[in-house]
Design a protein around this motif. Sequence first.
Motif, mmCIF file in Angstrom:
data_model
loop_
_atom_site.group_PDB
_atom_site.id
_atom_site.type_symbol
_atom_site.label_atom_id
_atom_site.label_comp_id
_atom_site.label_asym_id
_atom_site.label_seq_id
_atom_site.Cartn_x
_atom_site.Cartn_y
_atom_site.Cartn_z
ATOM 1 N N ARG A 59 0.834 -1.198 0.000
ATOM 2 C CA ARG A 59 0.000 0.000 0.000
ATOM 3 C C ARG A 59 0.869 1.249 0.000
ATOM 4 O O ARG A 59 1.952 1.271 0.592
ATOM 5 C CB ARG A 59 -0.889 0.048 1.250
ATOM 6 C CG ARG A 59 -2.174 -0.734 1.161
ATOM 7 C CD ARG A 59 -3.022 -0.503 2.407
ATOM 8 N NE ARG A 59 -4.304 -1.166 2.337
ATOM 9 C CZ ARG A 59 -5.386 -0.677 1.752
ATOM 10 N NH1 ARG A 59 -5.322 0.523 1.199
ATOM 11 N NH2 ARG A 59 -6.514 -1.350 1.744
ATOM 12 N N PHE A 60 0.370 2.304 -0.652
ATOM 13 C CA PHE A 60 0.940 3.639 -0.525
ATOM 14 C C PHE A 60 -0.202 4.532 -0.046
ATOM 15 O O PHE A 60 -1.019 4.995 -0.843
ATOM 16 C CB PHE A 60 1.500 4.125 -1.858
ATOM 17 C CG PHE A 60 2.659 3.314 -2.357
ATOM 18 C CD1 PHE A 60 3.936 3.539 -1.871
ATOM 19 C CD2 PHE A 60 2.452 2.318 -3.308
ATOM 20 C CE1 PHE A 60 5.005 2.781 -2.331
ATOM 21 C CE2 PHE A 60 3.514 1.560 -3.769
ATOM 22 C CZ PHE A 60 4.803 1.793 -3.284
ATOM 23 N N GLY A 61 -0.266 4.741 1.256
ATOM 24 C CA GLY A 61 -1.390 5.470 1.816
ATOM 25 C C GLY A 61 -2.670 4.689 1.602
ATOM 26 O O GLY A 61 -2.776 3.516 1.979
ATOM 27 N N ALA A 62 -3.663 5.331 0.984
ATOM 28 C CA ALA A 62 -4.951 4.666 0.751
ATOM 29 C C ALA A 62 -4.952 3.838 -0.530
ATOM 30 O O ALA A 62 -5.917 3.132 -0.807
ATOM 31 C CB ALA A 62 -6.065 5.714 0.680
ATOM 32 N N VAL A 63 -3.863 3.928 -1.303
ATOM 33 C CA VAL A 63 -3.807 3.225 -2.585
ATOM 34 C C VAL A 63 -3.170 1.848 -2.414
ATOM 35 O O VAL A 63 -2.049 1.735 -1.920
ATOM 36 C CB VAL A 63 -3.000 4.037 -3.625
ATOM 37 C CG1 VAL A 63 -2.890 3.273 -4.936
ATOM 38 C CG2 VAL A 63 -3.634 5.399 -3.841
ATOM 39 N N ARG A 64 -3.903 0.806 -2.816
ATOM 40 C CA ARG A 64 -3.358 -0.546 -2.770
ATOM 41 C C ARG A 64 -2.708 -0.824 -4.128
ATOM 42 O O ARG A 64 -3.384 -1.087 -5.121
ATOM 43 C CB ARG A 64 -4.457 -1.573 -2.488
ATOM 44 C CG ARG A 64 -3.925 -3.002 -2.352
ATOM 45 C CD ARG A 64 -5.051 -3.994 -2.092
ATOM 46 N NE ARG A 64 -5.601 -3.881 -0.758
ATOM 47 C CZ ARG A 64 -5.085 -4.477 0.308
ATOM 48 N NH1 ARG A 64 -4.008 -5.234 0.191
ATOM 49 N NH2 ARG A 64 -5.643 -4.337 1.478
ATOM 50 N N ALA A 65 -1.372 -0.759 -4.167
ATOM 51 C CA ALA A 65 -0.640 -0.945 -5.415
ATOM 52 C C ALA A 65 -0.504 -2.419 -5.785
ATOM 53 O O ALA A 65 -0.507 -2.765 -6.970
ATOM 54 C CB ALA A 65 0.737 -0.310 -5.314
ATOM 55 N N LEU A 66 -0.371 -3.280 -4.771
ATOM 56 C CA LEU A 66 -0.294 -4.721 -4.985
ATOM 57 C C LEU A 66 -1.257 -5.407 -4.036
ATOM 58 O O LEU A 66 -1.325 -5.054 -2.852
ATOM 59 C CB LEU A 66 1.121 -5.250 -4.742
ATOM 60 C CG LEU A 66 2.236 -4.734 -5.659
ATOM 61 C CD1 LEU A 66 3.589 -5.268 -5.197
ATOM 62 C CD2 LEU A 66 1.976 -5.124 -7.106
ATOM 63 N N ASP A 67 -1.977 -6.383 -4.551
ATOM 64 C CA ASP A 67 -2.995 -7.050 -3.745
ATOM 65 C C ASP A 67 -2.876 -8.559 -3.911
ATOM 66 O O ASP A 67 -3.332 -9.128 -4.892
ATOM 67 C CB ASP A 67 -4.383 -6.577 -4.175
ATOM 68 C CG ASP A 67 -5.491 -7.139 -3.290
ATOM 69 O OD1 ASP A 67 -5.163 -7.730 -2.244
ATOM 70 O OD2 ASP A 67 -6.670 -6.971 -3.646
ATOM 71 N N ASN A 68 -2.174 -9.201 -2.948
ATOM 72 C CA ASN A 68 -2.091 -10.663 -2.904
ATOM 73 C C ASN A 68 -1.536 -11.241 -4.217
ATOM 74 O O ASN A 68 -2.093 -12.172 -4.803
ATOM 75 C CB ASN A 68 -3.474 -11.255 -2.606
ATOM 76 C CG ASN A 68 -3.394 -12.720 -2.193
ATOM 77 O OD1 ASN A 68 -2.413 -13.143 -1.570
ATOM 78 N ND2 ASN A 68 -4.408 -13.500 -2.536
#
Length: 506
Positions: free
Chosen positions: A14-23
């Motif tokens: 995550r970068f703050g509220a942004v999920r850049a990679l998810d599982n």
Amino acid sequence: MSELVLDVKGVSKRFGAVRALDNVQLQVHSHEILALMGENGAGKSTLMKVLSGVYQPDAGEIRLGGQTIKVHSPADARAAGINLIYQELAVAPHMSVAQNVFMGSEPRGRFGRVDTGLMTRKTNEILASLGARFSADTLAGSLGIADQQQVEIARSLIHKSKVLIMDEPTAALSDRETERLFEVIRRLRNDGIAIVYISHRMAEMVELADRVSVMRDGGYVGTLPREEATPERVIQMMVGRPLGDFYQRRETTTPGPVRLEVRNMHSDRIHGASFAVRAGEVLGLAGLVGAGRTELARLVFGADELHQGEILLDGQVIKVKEPLDAIRRGIAYLPEDRKGQGLFLQLSALANTTMSVLGRNSRFGILNHKGLRRLTEDAIKQLAVKVPGPDGIVGGLSGGNQQKILLARWLAIKPKVLILDEPTRGVDVGAKSEIYRIINQLAASGVAVVVISSELPEVIGICDRVLVMREGHISGELGAGQINQEAIMTLATHLPAAVDATVTLH
């Protein structure tokens, strides 16, 4: 025998509220080239930076050779055997090839002195194994991009790479240089190195990849073996919709009156070219590299010197001696080299979008800043530009979003004629689809659109009519029902005697 070298399990970031990679998961084997594909913003670069130690994951596991590893820095990644070669090469131009290859890990001899002889011998051995055409003593700055890439590859081999990640390695290479690079990559694969190859180019995937993994919106979509990884299927995985929806053609309409007509144009590179394009029409300009397509467009826009010929706009002869004349008449040109000739990368989206309409948004020399900001905000919304806001710096945007900002600049002048030179070069498939949607909208609103493209499927998919150029001439015209790859290539490679080089509308 192929063995699992790199095994990524459940990596999230995550970068703050942004999920850049998810599982995210990823598996790469020895003796394998794994193509990693996805739109800009899909998470490819973030995942590679996690693997190379630039970012630390919030969750997940990275296993190398069956052992869980912790990669806290690029030095940790190199020590483990993971090396990343960025699209922007990190070569020190004023140092020799050997000094670049051993940078930060120079061998020491007696009294702690750098053993330059050993550096030279080891570098030359690796260069020979790569088939390089230069030596360890060569000044790195004297090399072309393709050879500098071999310097970076040699550096990774000095660090005993188990996994080599290459990010868009052919972006600045010629066809011949690309083929040489492919030979090196195949040689590395045959030596047992696991290679992750990131590219937007479907042809490279088809030619190189043993398997293809796809990411979308920060998540892992799936992996296909070579025999199942057709461009159609990969694109559907990347964008989440079938390829049949890719070229979203507008409903067929009858074009309006002739908007732009060019008569008997001559320059150093163009020889008697004539054509016309109607309001509401998408006209394609096809041909081989060097055929004169860009040169013809630049003549219409006033960017190059016209020796002879006329330009008519809405039936009236106009004088276009420089681009400003064209812009004032409502003729816009989006150049092939958006970074070198189109955008100001260090400036904001607002500055890039509005610089052609400052005069319209000022009074007594005072700019209407609110109006300019509103114009930019509207353009960002209309073109679905992924940018933090009007003040976002254009140089930090993806290729597709940079292209949309350049489009926004020309839409701001409310063009009558829009000439697009390679409008989707260097952008991912999702951005391409968005650009096609914009082109259709412009044509539907009455703009005369001219599209120059080297991608034949693109020409076939979006153009109502196609003119083909060869050696500075217009060699023929293809209308509805005639546009196909064979017909275009026939006209591009031969100039049939029966085809008049002057093409007009009736």
